[in-house]
Design a protein around this motif. Structure first.
Motif, PDB file in Angstrom:
ATOM      1  N   VAL A  89      -2.475  -8.875  -3.005  1.00  0.00           N
ATOM      2  CA  VAL A  89      -1.465  -8.239  -2.598  1.00  0.00           C
ATOM      3  C   VAL A  89      -0.603  -9.150  -1.966  1.00  0.00           C
ATOM      4  CG1 VAL A  89      -0.926  -6.444  -0.816  1.00  0.00           C
ATOM      5  CG2 VAL A  89      -2.689  -5.968  -2.533  1.00  0.00           C
ATOM      6  N   PHE A  90      -1.017  -9.898  -0.992  1.00  0.00           N
ATOM      7  CA  PHE A  90      -0.194 -10.931  -0.117  1.00  0.00           C
ATOM      8  C   PHE A  90       0.933 -11.904  -1.180  1.00  0.00           C
ATOM      9  CE2 PHE A  90      -3.128 -10.593   3.574  1.00  0.00           C
ATOM     10  CZ  PHE A  90      -1.963  -9.753   4.165  1.00  0.00           C
ATOM     11  N   ALA A  91       0.286 -12.226  -2.273  1.00  0.00           N
ATOM     12  CA  ALA A  91       0.875 -12.902  -3.314  1.00  0.00           C
ATOM     13  C   ALA A  91       2.021 -12.100  -3.740  1.00  0.00           C
ATOM     14  CB  ALA A  91      -0.073 -13.445  -4.556  1.00  0.00           C
ATOM     15  N   ALA A 113      -6.610  -0.002   2.037  1.00  0.00           N
ATOM     16  CA  ALA A 113      -7.765   0.717   1.614  1.00  0.00           C
ATOM     17  C   ALA A 113      -8.826   0.082   1.217  1.00  0.00           C
ATOM     18  CB  ALA A 113      -7.270   1.728   0.442  1.00  0.00           C
ATOM     19  N   ASN A 114      -8.581  -1.485   0.550  1.00  0.00           N
ATOM     20  CA  ASN A 114      -9.735  -2.169   0.115  1.00  0.00           C
ATOM     21  C   ASN A 114      -9.287  -3.530   0.446  1.00  0.00           C
ATOM     22  OD1 ASN A 114     -11.523  -3.447  -1.569  1.00  0.00           O
ATOM     23  ND2 ASN A 114     -11.075  -2.576  -3.317  1.00  0.00           N
ATOM     24  N   ARG A 115      -9.883  -4.187   1.435  1.00  0.00           N
ATOM     25  CA  ARG A 115      -9.647  -5.554   2.119  1.00  0.00           C
ATOM     26  C   ARG A 115      -9.629  -6.423   1.046  1.00  0.00           C
ATOM     27  NH1 ARG A 115     -10.449  -6.128   7.686  1.00  0.00           N
ATOM     28  NH2 ARG A 115     -10.078  -8.310   7.087  1.00  0.00           N
ATOM     29  N   THR A 136      -5.602  -9.781   9.207  1.00  0.00           N
ATOM     30  CA  THR A 136      -5.399  -9.286   7.919  1.00  0.00           C
ATOM     31  C   THR A 136      -4.823  -7.889   7.941  1.00  0.00           C
ATOM     32  OG1 THR A 136      -6.999 -10.563   7.069  1.00  0.00           O
ATOM     33  CG2 THR A 136      -6.115  -9.007   5.842  1.00  0.00           C
ATOM     34  N   LEU A 137      -5.280  -6.889   8.579  1.00  0.00           N
ATOM     35  CA  LEU A 137      -4.672  -5.683   8.821  1.00  0.00           C
ATOM     36  C   LEU A 137      -3.459  -5.480   9.429  1.00  0.00           C
ATOM     37  CD1 LEU A 137      -8.114  -3.500   9.402  1.00  0.00           C
ATOM     38  CD2 LEU A 137      -6.778  -3.392   7.402  1.00  0.00           C
ATOM     39  N   SER A 138      -3.387  -6.251  10.524  1.00  0.00           N
ATOM     40  CA  SER A 138      -2.295  -6.332  11.322  1.00  0.00           C
ATOM     41  C   SER A 138      -1.274  -6.864  10.457  1.00  0.00           C
ATOM     42  CB  SER A 138      -2.389  -7.313  12.412  1.00  0.00           C
ATOM     43  OG  SER A 138      -1.078  -7.476  13.364  1.00  0.00           O
ATOM     44  N   SER A 139      -1.401  -8.038   9.639  1.00  0.00           N
ATOM     45  CA  SER A 139      -0.137  -8.134   8.741  1.00  0.00           C
ATOM     46  C   SER A 139       0.313  -6.981   7.622  1.00  0.00           C
ATOM     47  CB  SER A 139      -0.630  -9.636   8.093  1.00  0.00           C
ATOM     48  OG  SER A 139       0.314 -10.092   7.149  1.00  0.00           O
ATOM     49  N   LEU A 140      -0.856  -6.277   7.080  1.00  0.00           N
ATOM     50  CA  LEU A 140      -0.576  -5.410   6.231  1.00  0.00           C
ATOM     51  C   LEU A 140       0.050  -4.168   6.773  1.00  0.00           C
ATOM     52  CD1 LEU A 140      -3.910  -5.717   4.395  1.00  0.00           C
ATOM     53  CD2 LEU A 140      -1.544  -6.033   3.366  1.00  0.00           C
ATOM     54  N   TYR A 141      -0.297  -3.856   8.036  1.00  0.00           N
ATOM     55  CA  TYR A 141       0.387  -2.724   8.694  1.00  0.00           C
ATOM     56  C   TYR A 141       1.865  -2.986   8.912  1.00  0.00           C
ATOM     57  CZ  TYR A 141      -3.509   0.580   9.406  1.00  0.00           C
ATOM     58  OH  TYR A 141      -4.570   1.308   8.762  1.00  0.00           O
ATOM     59  N   SER A 150       3.442   0.781  -1.405  1.00  0.00           N
ATOM     60  CA  SER A 150       2.255   0.997  -2.234  1.00  0.00           C
ATOM     61  C   SER A 150       1.325   0.055  -2.319  1.00  0.00           C
ATOM     62  CB  SER A 150       2.619   1.141  -3.537  1.00  0.00           C
ATOM     63  OG  SER A 150       1.811   1.530  -4.454  1.00  0.00           O
ATOM     64  N   LEU A 151       1.632  -1.514  -2.380  1.00  0.00           N
ATOM     65  CA  LEU A 151       0.836  -2.385  -2.197  1.00  0.00           C
ATOM     66  C   LEU A 151       0.028  -2.596  -0.850  1.00  0.00           C
ATOM     67  CD1 LEU A 151       3.006  -5.054  -4.098  1.00  0.00           C
ATOM     68  CD2 LEU A 151       0.719  -4.451  -5.072  1.00  0.00           C
ATOM     69  N   CYS A 152       0.798  -2.586   0.297  1.00  0.00           N
ATOM     70  CA  CYS A 152       0.104  -2.682   1.418  1.00  0.00           C
ATOM     71  C   CYS A 152      -1.037  -1.340   1.538  1.00  0.00           C
ATOM     72  CB  CYS A 152       1.231  -2.465   2.528  1.00  0.00           C
ATOM     73  SG  CYS A 152       2.333  -3.722   2.829  1.00  0.00           S
ATOM     74  N   GLU A 153      -0.834  -0.362   1.169  1.00  0.00           N
ATOM     75  CA  GLU A 153      -1.655   0.674   1.318  1.00  0.00           C
ATOM     76  C   GLU A 153      -2.837   0.589   0.274  1.00  0.00           C
ATOM     77  OE1 GLU A 153       0.904   4.173   0.357  1.00  0.00           O
ATOM     78  OE2 GLU A 153       1.477   4.492   2.521  1.00  0.00           O
ATOM     79  N   LYS A 154      -2.632  -0.273  -0.767  1.00  0.00           N
ATOM     80  CA  LYS A 154      -3.543  -0.318  -1.484  1.00  0.00           C
ATOM     81  C   LYS A 154      -4.691  -1.581  -0.926  1.00  0.00           C
ATOM     82  CE  LYS A 154      -4.443  -3.079  -6.085  1.00  0.00           C
ATOM     83  NZ  LYS A 154      -3.824  -3.339  -7.177  1.00  0.00           N
TER      84      LYS A 154
END
Length: 619
Positions: A544-546, A536-538, A586-591, A529-533
């Motif tokens: 989120v990373f924290a 959706a909003n960089r 940043t996106l790569s890390s989240l995905y 859920s946090l990753c998707e958040k």
């Protein structure tokens, strides 16, 4: 001697005092030869390159560039990828230009230099300044080491992530030696590939079986009750190779003189010969292996298996069933809480497990029979084994049992090797891995006073396993009273162990485990859920990373994380899942994180599904 030699040899002696002591005679002889002008102490010819640097040749072949050997070495070591590779292995090195260049460029990467003949290293030390090498903090210098010792050092590293620096001209003086080392490295790589493929194929099977059988950990004794008790008894391990047929007629007499340990695949043949073995070993969780016990019984035998075995194995009629420590995470988690059953080595074959059980039980002499690791007489298995019976059951006019055997012979990269008579035996790549396992482990066992022999001359000759004539063994005295004492001592140890178990402990551990899985699943769900958040909003990425860091830390603290890893993707599979990540960091890390959490959630769900399905099983 020159100043370069004095500097290098002082560094060498300070860095490797034990090795220098072992080679003291060789060092002294080399120094005396140099002082006396004896050219025979120099293995290669040193000359001047076009740029003025020393270069060398041997037998008319250049070992380095004629023009600029230093630049050549720098270009060679530039092929090392420090991000993907974790160690550098040099097969000899001429004057040492490449190791020097590598150590200057990579001061913290492990370096292994392998050289069979010490004089080649010493001449290099008399020509080139090796300070960057001899002062490197992660240097292993293997001079004159046997291939077994080389293997033990290389095994400390992931050979799939090691860069091999090999120049044919520089290793030509010991071509056979380096060929053997290269084979060792390839075997290590093949073993890793095999383990990964096996994990990917069977992980859910191991999970299902372990969950279904998990209460056996509470009900059954472990093999530890036999630990070290058999020191006065010889053990005979019966494998299902074709040569076992020569031993079976004498099996009743052998049982009077030794403890008989039979692999599951050979059980039917033993029973057909009218003999129940003392122990039966079944290690593979597959249904096909459980079939080896189908419609059979051995009321006087002890079945040695593990909790991940196919469930019907635990219904086999025998004197007793005992467990060895599970090779898979679910069982390992529960044993950590309830007590270890007793660890056995896993070499990919039930014969390796049976041999290790004999060693674990304290045997000082282990005799193998029918462990052919090849196809003597072009046969695949002992007559009457489950494998042969299956061939007959499924044979047809167009797919005869003979054609099935031929396919088995030709399907795994066949090679011709030698048996104990010095005659040719057909083997294959897979069996060479088993052979290598025995070479390694028999050598370690021999250091502890355990000798291994082969009673069947038709078997593949394995270094560390000596031939022992069957007729000579049959001349030994009977050991019936010693065997009775062995089993009585084990039963006493088992009774004491059972008396010390805490009632109700298993149910407490099961509840804690399922609770851990539920919590990890919840954390993974939150992570998704946090990753998707943030995707959706960089702008929310930093916070989120924290939060993800806190989740990751909590997961790492869970005692159940290794168990979840059983059905978590392998490194190879994970690379496939993450190959199309966005280029933006940043996106790569989240995905990437989202993929990890999804797979973790799935792994936890699998456990909860299986435990839920089997929770109503009899206690």
């Amino acid at each position: 001697m020159n100043s370069i030699w004095n500097k290098n040899i002082d560094l060498f002696k300070a860095r490797f005092p034990s090795l220098a002591g072992m080679l003291a005679g060789t060092i002294a002889a080399f120094e005396e030869g140099v002082k006396g002008g004896r050219q025979e102490v120099f293995p290669f010819r040193v000359e001047q390159a076009k740029n003025g640097s020393p270069t060398a040749s041997e037998g008319g072949t250049m070992l380095h560039s004629k023009y600029n050997p230093g630049r050549e070495a720098e270009q060679a070591v530039s092929a090392f990828n420090e991000g993907a590779e974790e160690a550098a292995v040099f097969f000899s090195c001429g004057l040492g230009y490449a190791p020097v260049a590598f150590c200057q460029k990579h001061p913290s990467v492990p370096v292994i230099i392998i050289e069979e003949k010490a004089e080649y290293v010493f001449q290099a030390l008399s020509v080139l300044d090796w300070t960057p090498v001899l002062s490197h903090p992660a240097l292993s210098l293997l001079i004159g080491a046997g291939t077994d010792n080389v293997a033990s050092i290389l095994r400390q590293y992931d050979m799939k992530k090691a860069h091999i620096f090999s120049v044919p001209a520089q290793e030509a003086h010991s071509a056979d030696y380096f060929k053997a080392v290269r084979q060792l490295i390839q075997q290590e790589k093949s073993k890793d590939d095999t383990n990964t493929a096996t994990l990917e194929k069977f992980a859910r099977l191991w999970l299902s079986n372990s969950c279904r059988n998990i209460r056996q950990l509470d009900k059954l004794d472990g093999i530890r009750k036999y630990a070290g008790l058999g020191g006065r008894l010889p053990f005979i391990v019966l494998a299902a190779g074709p040569s076992l047929g020569r031993v079976l007629p004498q099996l009743s007499r052998l049982k009077e003189r030794a403890v008989i340990v039979c692999v599951d695949t050979a059980l039917r043949s033993c029973l057909d010969a009218g003999v129940e073995p003392d122990f039966i070993v079944l290690a593979d969780p597959q249904y096909a292996c459980a079939m080896h016990l189908e419609f059979l019984s051995a009321p006087s035998s002890v079945l040695v298996t593990e909790v991940a075995a196919w469930p019907s194995v635990f219904r086999f009629e025998c004197r007793e069933k005992v467990l060895f420590s599970s090779m898979y995470p679910p069982g390992q988690y529960f044993e950590k809480k309830l007590g270890w059953k007793g660890q056995l080595g896993a070499g990919g074959s039930v014969a390796t497990t049976a041999w290790d059980f004999a060693r674990f039980a304290g045997a000082k002499e282990i005799f193998m029979a029918g462990m052919d690791l090849g196809f003597p007489g072009r046969q695949t298995h002992i007559r009457g084994s489950q494998f042969e019976e299956r061939e007959h059951r499924i044979s047809s006019r167009v797919n005869t049992s003979e054609s099935q055997s031929t396919a088995a012979l030709l399907s795994a990269n066949p090679v011709i090797l030698k048996d104990y008579r010095g005659e040719d035996i057909l083997s294959d790549k897979k069996m060479s891995l088993f052979s290598w396992w025995f070479e390694k482990n028999c050598a370690l066992a021999e250091e502890q006073g355990v000798r291994t022999y082969s009673l069947t001359d038709e078997s593949l000759a394995i270094k560390g396993i000596e031939r022992f004539p069957l007729d000579d063994f049959l001349k030994r005295e009977e050991t019936l009273s010693e065997k009775a004492a062995f089993f009585a001592a084990a039963e006493k140890a088992g009774s004491e162990d059972r008396a010390g178990r805490e009632q109700g402990q298993f149910d407490k551990v099961l509840a804690a485990f399922t609770g851990d899985m539920e919590r990890m699943k919840d954390m993974a769900t939150k992570g998704i859920s946090l990753c998707e958040k943030a995707i959706a909003n960089r702008l929310k990425a930093p916070e989120v990373f924290a939060e993800l860091a806190k989740i990751d830390n909590a997961i790492l603290q869970s005692e159940s994380k290794e168990a979840a890893a059983l059905v978590f993707p392998t490194e190879r599979k994970l690379k496939e899942l993450t190959k199309d990540l966005p280029e933006d960091k940043t996106l790569s890390s989240l995905y990437y994180s989202r993929i990890i959490y999804r797979e973790l959630k799935k792994a936890c769900s699998d456990y909860m599904e299986f435990f839920s399905s089997f929770s109503a099983l009899p206690r």
